[in-house]
Design an enzyme around this catalytic site. Structure first.
Site, short mmCIF file in Angstrom:
data_model
loop_
_atom_site.label_atom_id
_atom_site.label_comp_id
_atom_site.label_asym_id
_atom_site.label_seq_id
_atom_site.Cartn_x
_atom_site.Cartn_y
_atom_site.Cartn_z
N ASN A 40 28.13 -27.95 -20.10
CA ASN A 40 29.10 -26.86 -19.98
C ASN A 40 30.23 -27.15 -20.99
OD1 ASN A 40 30.74 -24.71 -18.98
ND2 ASN A 40 29.71 -24.89 -17.01
N ASN B 66 23.04 -17.93 -12.35
CA ASN B 66 24.00 -19.03 -12.46
C ASN B 66 25.00 -18.91 -11.32
OD1 ASN B 66 26.84 -19.98 -13.55
ND2 ASN B 66 25.35 -21.05 -14.82
N GLY C 294 37.39 -17.64 -16.37
CA GLY C 294 37.68 -17.82 -14.95
C GLY C 294 36.65 -17.19 -14.03
N GLY D 23 28.11 -16.36 -14.60
CA GLY D 23 28.31 -17.20 -13.42
C GLY D 23 28.74 -16.37 -12.22
N GLY E 105 30.83 -24.19 -28.69
CA GLY E 105 30.53 -23.90 -30.09
C GLY E 105 30.18 -25.14 -30.90
N CYS F 147 32.35 -25.53 -13.99
CA CYS F 147 33.25 -24.59 -14.66
C CYS F 147 34.67 -25.15 -14.65
CB CYS F 147 33.26 -23.22 -14.00
SG CYS F 147 34.37 -22.09 -14.87
C1 FMN Z 1 33.01 -16.93 -22.85
C2 FMN Z 1 32.22 -17.99 -22.11
C3 FMN Z 1 31.94 -17.83 -20.76
C4 FMN Z 1 31.21 -18.79 -20.05
N1 FMN Z 1 30.92 -18.60 -18.74
C5 FMN Z 1 30.12 -19.49 -18.08
C6 FMN Z 1 29.72 -19.27 -16.73
O1 FMN Z 1 30.07 -18.25 -16.11
N2 FMN Z 1 28.93 -20.20 -16.11
C7 FMN Z 1 28.50 -21.31 -16.77
O2 FMN Z 1 27.75 -22.10 -16.21
N3 FMN Z 1 28.85 -21.54 -18.06
C8 FMN Z 1 29.64 -20.65 -18.72
N4 FMN Z 1 29.99 -20.89 -20.04
C9 FMN Z 1 29.50 -22.10 -20.70
C10 FMN Z 1 28.25 -21.83 -21.53
O3 FMN Z 1 27.18 -21.36 -20.74
C11 FMN Z 1 27.82 -23.11 -22.26
O4 FMN Z 1 27.55 -24.11 -21.30
C12 FMN Z 1 28.88 -23.65 -23.21
O5 FMN Z 1 29.55 -22.59 -23.84
C13 FMN Z 1 28.31 -24.60 -24.26
O6 FMN Z 1 27.31 -23.97 -25.02
P1 FMN Z 1 27.61 -23.23 -26.43
O7 FMN Z 1 28.37 -24.18 -27.28
O8 FMN Z 1 26.25 -22.86 -26.96
O9 FMN Z 1 28.42 -22.02 -26.09
C14 FMN Z 1 30.75 -19.95 -20.73
C15 FMN Z 1 31.03 -20.09 -22.10
C16 FMN Z 1 31.74 -19.14 -22.80
C17 FMN Z 1 32.03 -19.35 -24.26
#
Ligand code: FMN
Ligand code: FAD
Ligand code: FES
Lengths: 255, 301
Positions: free
Chosen positions: B191, B99, B72, B46, B216, B129
């Site tokens: 998200n 992003n 963050g 992001g 997760g 976020c």
């Molecule tokens: C460590 C971490 C950092 C993330 N950073 C961002 C981000 O910068 N921008 C964003 O849109 N989503 C961010 N996400 C959200 C993920 O892109 C995703 O929407 C969310 O984790 C749900 O999908 P998942 O269960 O497959 O991880 C982040 C998730 C994690 C775990």
């Protein structure tokens, strides 16, 4: 070097001291070779089984000819308990080698102190093996709480070995920093609990020694992709432990 | 052999599997591990107009089947990304999704203008976020504020604009409709869910920010429900994510109507997850005589 993922076969996984184990695995041909201070993300359980994250463990020893990779680890919680249950012939997923590793060339012609505290000795054996041929002299200074382990393994690579224990059960009673005579060295490599690294690094820096520390952090990817392992330098700048580190100049954190 | 190609907002992806923002770096981190031919796109970390150092304190906390993060939005800033990270990301092969987060509408607009002038394939607008006070979550909860930020950003770019929705929205369907109405070319959801943890020793919240984002497997069934609801309501393509770890999980989202899927947290448990999911989808399609995903997309709706 780009980290890769592979399945390694476990050769031996045995107890070394109370709660401390040594695991030797066969690194498949074609996988990049690790250097001292690098680590792997280990996983001995399915992607859908807890704990969710793989666990970072340092290279304790790498034998190029036999492609045997040795880890030394402390059983702490869920992840390392699962590692401890592995037997000869089991498979272990490895992602790595990750991280920057210790700068070995920095030791050329120098008088070197390798300083370890507890399980912090893990990455230092391979370091001693790599530094031994280039340094003028290598000493190993190790501190343990009570039980002493793996110190013998350093003998072929070190001129002097000094040990301290908190309880006085072996060597000098006290901290590893009590063993350090900074006048005898030009450079120090340090790995151990945060408080020990801080005290040792400050002593070294105050005496004008070049010094390197290996930091810890909670890791998700180990690849520099998630920024979960970020920690702040003395100046407040964010650094990524898994990619910019885990080895940093001591002054970055303790200047 | 199954044809995995999918169309997303007029761009062809070679597979429906996308590395999710914040979990995949800028893609290169995984290039020694994953055969990028199986990855349709990478959504980069992001970005915000100016770089950010991210949050202090604990950033990661495991739960029985999830991960709570408080990164963050640590990132180098849009300009740095364009100059230093984008060229390598472009060269990897998968389509490039930038992003974009923001704190004010103006910083979103300026970020979008800068990205519009580059060769990124998509802008994924992160209005969701939960980890920075003004990290967009403010826009991600109320449909009216989302409508405003999306319409303003829409005017700053002709790139395919995908708006990433927060599961913390007051009403996910109204939110989706508002973003579609404001000119979004596509939507991605979800998200992370706002969550927290408390340290028994200190008797204080684990995270400096108190709340952080849960991702997760723990969130997958809820994410699937939301994707299903949104796919029922809108006409623009939807990218589904939230806890997807296997081809089976991904296929559920596609049956719920998703055009493509993103894989986030699963990359940590299995760094080859994106490739494994894409291969698994192909194998399932072959076994079931499905030639393209168009044949099955939305079958559950
Ligand atoms: C460590 C971490 C950092 C993330 N950073 C961002 C981000 O910068 N921008 C964003 O849109 N989503 C961010 N996400 C959200 C993920 O892109 C995703 O929407 C969310 O984790 C749900 O999908 P998942 O269960 O497959 O991880 C982040 C998730 C994690 C775990
Ligand atoms: C680059 C790197 C290299 C490492 N090399 C080694 C090694 O060679 N040998 C070795 O034994 N350990 C090493 N560690 C530490 C090891 O990764 C952790 O001990 C391990 O992840 C604990 O997992 P667990 O599931 O067994 O314990 P958990 O159930 O996760 O935790 C048990 C307890 O340990 C604490 N803990 C967990 N992870 C850490 C951590 N990273 N730092 C400090 N405390 C933690 C938890 O807060 C908890 O109180 C290394 C860590 C890093 C970052
Ligand atoms: S552990 Fe993911 S960036 Fe360091």
């Amino acid at each position: 070097m780009r980290a890769q993922s592979c399945e390694a076969l476990v050769l031996v996984n045995e107890e070394e001291a109370t709660g401390i184990r040594q695991m030797r695995v066969n690194l498949p041909a074609g996988q990049p070779e690790p250097k001292a201070g690098m680590f792997y993300m280990l996983r001995a359980w399915g992607a859908d089984e807890p704990p969710l994250l793989s666990r970072p463990i340092s290279v304790h020893r790498w034998d190029k000819e036999t492609r045997v990779l040795t880890f030394l680890y402390q059983v702490k919680g869920k992840g390392t308990e699962k590692l401890a249950a592995l037997c000869h012939g089991d498979r272990l997923s490895l992602t790595g080698p990750a991280g920057n590793g210790f700068p070995v060339e920095a030791a050329r012609g120098k008088r070197v102190a390798i300083i370890g505290g507890g399980i912090g000795v893990a990455p230092l054996l391979q370091l001693a093996r790599e530094v031994h041929p280039v340094a003028a002299r290598v000493d190993f200074l190790a501190g343990f709480r009570d039980e002493v382990y793996r110190v013998d393994a350093f003998e072929p690579y070190c001129a002097n070995i000094y040990v301290a224990t908190d309880t006085g059960s072996f060597g000098k009673k006290g901290f590893v920093t009590d063993l350090l005579d900074t006048e005898k060295y030009d450079l120090a490599y340090i790995c151990g609990p945060e408080i020990m690294m801080k005290n040792a690094a400050r002593l070294c820096l105050a005496a004008g020694l070049e010094c390197y520390v290996s930091k810890e952090g909670v890791m998700a990817c180990g690849l520099g992709a998630c920024l979960g392992c970020t920690c702040r330098t003395e100046k407040g700048e964010p650094v990524c432990v898994c990619k910019d580190g885990p080895v940093f100049e001591g002054s970055v954190f303790y200047g | 052999m199954a044809d995995l190609r999918v169309d997303l907002c007029g761009k062809e992806l070679r597979t429906p599997v996308i590395g999710a923002s914040g979990t995949y770096g800028f893609g290169g981190e995984f290039s020694g591990i994953v055969d990028m031919n199986w990855v349709g796109a990478v959504s980069g970390k992001g970005l915000t107009l100016e770089g950010k150092a991210g949050n202090t304190g604990v950033r990661l906390y495991e739960t029985p089947s999830g991960l709570i993060n408080s990164i963050g939005l640590q990132n180098p800033g849009v300009r740095h990304f364009i100059e230093h990270e984008l060229p390598a990301m472009r060269a990897l092969g998968p389509a490039v999704m930038a992003n974009l987060g923001g704190s004010t509408i103006e910083t979103y607009e300026e970020g979008a203008r800068l990205l519009d002038a580059t060769d990124v394939d998509f802008i994924e607008l992160n209005i969701s976020c939960p980890n920075v006070k003004a990290g967009g979550i403010a826009y991600g909860v109320k449909a009216a504020s989302a409508h405003e930020v999306v319409s303003r950003v829409r005017k700053c770019t002709s790139k395919p604009l995908i708006v990433k929705l927060s599961p913390n929205a007051e009403n996910i369907t109204e939110m989706a409709l508002a973003c579609e109405d404001a000119g979004a070319d596509g939507l991605s959801l979800v998200n992370t869910f706002q969550a927290m943890a408390i340290d028994l020793e200190t008797r204080r919240p684990v995270f400096d920010n108190v709340f952080a984002g849960l991702s997760g497997p723990a969130i997958r069934p809820i994410a699937l429900r939301m994707v299903y609801q949104v796919c029922k309501a809108v006409n623009v393509p939807v990218v589904g994510l939230g806890g997807i770890a296997t081809a089976r999980d991904a296929l559920e989202f596609i049956l719920a109507g998703a055009a493509a899927v993103q894989i986030g947290t699963a990359n940590f448990a299995n760094p080859r997850a994106c490739e494994d999911v894409a291969r698994g989808i192909a194998a399932w399609m072959d076994a079931h005589g499905v030639k393209t995903l168009d044949e099955i997309r939305g079958a559950a709706l």
